[in-house]
Motif scaffolding. Structure first.
Motif, PDB file in Angstrom:
ATOM      1  N   ILE A  94       0.652  -1.136  -0.084  1.00 46.34           N
ATOM      2  CA  ILE A  94       0.040   0.037   0.024  1.00 46.34           C
ATOM      3  C   ILE A  94       0.851   1.158   0.117  1.00 46.34           C
ATOM      4  O   ILE A  94       0.660   2.248  -0.652  1.00 46.34           O
ATOM      5  N   ARG A  95       2.036   1.268   0.801  1.00 45.85           N
ATOM      6  CA  ARG A  95       2.884   2.504   0.786  1.00 45.85           C
ATOM      7  C   ARG A  95       3.550   2.479  -0.642  1.00 45.85           C
ATOM      8  O   ARG A  95       3.744   3.873  -1.065  1.00 45.85           O
ATOM      9  N   ALA A  96       3.832   1.472  -1.296  1.00 44.64           N
ATOM     10  CA  ALA A  96       4.505   1.596  -2.502  1.00 44.64           C
ATOM     11  C   ALA A  96       3.553   2.132  -3.594  1.00 44.64           C
ATOM     12  O   ALA A  96       3.943   3.225  -4.321  1.00 44.64           O
ATOM     13  N   VAL A 111      -6.316   5.373  -7.621  1.00 47.00           N
ATOM     14  CA  VAL A 111      -6.160   4.319  -6.814  1.00 47.00           C
ATOM     15  C   VAL A 111      -7.138   4.073  -5.679  1.00 47.00           C
ATOM     16  O   VAL A 111      -7.357   5.054  -5.268  1.00 47.00           O
ATOM     17  N   VAL A 112      -7.611   2.830  -5.492  1.00 47.27           N
ATOM     18  CA  VAL A 112      -8.514   2.568  -4.456  1.00 47.27           C
ATOM     19  C   VAL A 112      -8.253   1.173  -3.812  1.00 47.27           C
ATOM     20  O   VAL A 112      -7.828  -0.011  -4.355  1.00 47.27           O
ATOM     21  N   THR A 124      -6.912   3.162  10.269  1.00 46.86           N
ATOM     22  CA  THR A 124      -5.320   2.960  10.970  1.00 46.86           C
ATOM     23  C   THR A 124      -4.656   2.907   9.828  1.00 46.86           C
ATOM     24  O   THR A 124      -3.488   3.405   9.898  1.00 46.86           O
ATOM     25  N   MET A 125      -5.092   1.954   8.961  1.00 50.52           N
ATOM     26  CA  MET A 125      -4.022   1.809   7.511  1.00 50.52           C
ATOM     27  C   MET A 125      -3.869   3.329   6.774  1.00 50.52           C
ATOM     28  O   MET A 125      -2.709   3.532   6.346  1.00 50.52           O
ATOM     29  N   GLN A 126      -4.911   3.861   6.594  1.00 55.71           N
ATOM     30  CA  GLN A 126      -5.026   5.168   5.975  1.00 55.71           C
ATOM     31  C   GLN A 126      -4.180   6.162   6.646  1.00 55.71           C
ATOM     32  O   GLN A 126      -3.301   6.914   6.068  1.00 55.71           O
ATOM     33  N   GLU A 130      -0.242   8.021   5.626  1.00 54.39           N
ATOM     34  CA  GLU A 130      -0.916   9.014   5.005  1.00 54.39           C
ATOM     35  C   GLU A 130      -1.295   8.867   3.610  1.00 54.39           C
ATOM     36  O   GLU A 130      -0.861   9.656   2.752  1.00 54.39           O
ATOM     37  N   LEU A 131      -2.294   7.900   3.392  1.00 52.60           N
ATOM     38  CA  LEU A 131      -2.655   7.548   2.313  1.00 52.60           C
ATOM     39  C   LEU A 131      -3.496   8.724   1.407  1.00 52.60           C
ATOM     40  O   LEU A 131      -4.483   9.337   2.475  1.00 52.60           O
ATOM     41  N   SER A 132      -3.517   8.997   0.373  1.00 55.56           N
ATOM     42  CA  SER A 132      -4.393  10.121  -0.230  1.00 55.56           C
ATOM     43  C   SER A 132      -5.700   9.436  -1.245  1.00 55.56           C
ATOM     44  O   SER A 132      -5.722  10.012  -2.071  1.00 55.56           O
ATOM     45  N   PHE A 133      -5.425   8.104  -1.025  1.00 50.40           N
ATOM     46  CA  PHE A 133      -6.560   7.446  -1.936  1.00 50.40           C
ATOM     47  C   PHE A 133      -7.730   6.623  -1.064  1.00 50.40           C
ATOM     48  O   PHE A 133      -7.205   6.502   0.163  1.00 50.40           O
TER      49      PHE A 133
END
Length: 218
Positions: A94-96, A111-112, A124-126, A130-133
């Motif tokens: 996910i980070r990649a 991306v989803v 927690t994952m988001q 620091e996910l932007s999707f």
């Protein structure tokens, strides 16, 4: 992307660091379960290139509903099914994808990410990366089942996971131990699958740069 920075190399580095710390009997149990899952033919039954991607509507951690067909109005979608926030291989993957997100966006794609975890764990994952999707909760694996990805974690692995501090029923909000095999799809604006990657071996994932190249070719 250099070889040192590929997702495959990161996954292998993690595995090489992790396995020596685990008793050999545990390693053998995990390897057998992975081989058995591969031999079950689950990947053969998963969604393939050329198929129409089943539409879905799922919630993000804030309760916002996200619908695949609505996203496709604005461009292709990279759809990533992962096991959960508890999975270190999923975290690396996910980070990649987050690191390459600007390039995906420049190519007009969104991306989803989808997992069977409850919204709090998706949050927690988001936050952690620091996910932007969007990170969506497919509680009960309803959507993953439509994509042919769902299996039940082998009984031999359940106490081992508990020993690692991983409580899958608590993460997913049910007692099923059902999970998706990790998978990545590129869905074009017509809803057709243009790229499909699914692997019974959870230590192997689609390379984001290869997925990006597929998006750029559309």
């Amino acid at each position: 992307m250099t070889v040192q920075n590929t997702l495959a190399s990161q996954l292998k580095d993690f595995q090489n660091d992790f396995l020596p710390k685990v008793p050999q009997a545990v390693v053998e149990t995990m390897s057998k379960a992975t081989a058995d899952l591969a031999n079950s033919g689950i990947v053969d039954k998963s969604l393939k290139v050329g198929a129409t991607a089943p539409d879905f509507e799922l919630s993000d951690p804030t309760g916002k509903r996200v619908k695949l067909s609505a996203l496709l109005v604005n461009g292709p979608v990279v759809l990533n099914f992962y096991r959960g926030e508890w999975c270190p291989y999923c975290n690396l993957e996910i980070r990649a994808f987050q690191q390459l997100l600007p390039e995906f966006q420049q190519a007009g794609a969104q991306v989803v990410a989808v997992s069977p975890e409850l919204p709090d764990n998706s949050l927690t994952m988001q936050e952690k990366h620091e996910l932007s999707f969007p990170v969506l909760s497919d509680v009960g694996n309803v959507v993953a089942r439509d994509y042919g990805l769902v299996f039940s974690l082998d009984a031999s692995l359940r106490p081992l996971y508990q020993g690692f501090g991983i409580d899958i029923p608590a993460h997913n909000g049910d007692e099923s131990y059902d999970l998706p095999v990790p998978a990545t799809y590129v869905v074009d604006t017509s809803g057709t699958v243009r790229y499909a990657y699914a692997n019974a071996d959870y230590t192997l994932r689609a390379e984001p740069a290869e997925v990006l190249a597929e998006v750029q070719s559309l």
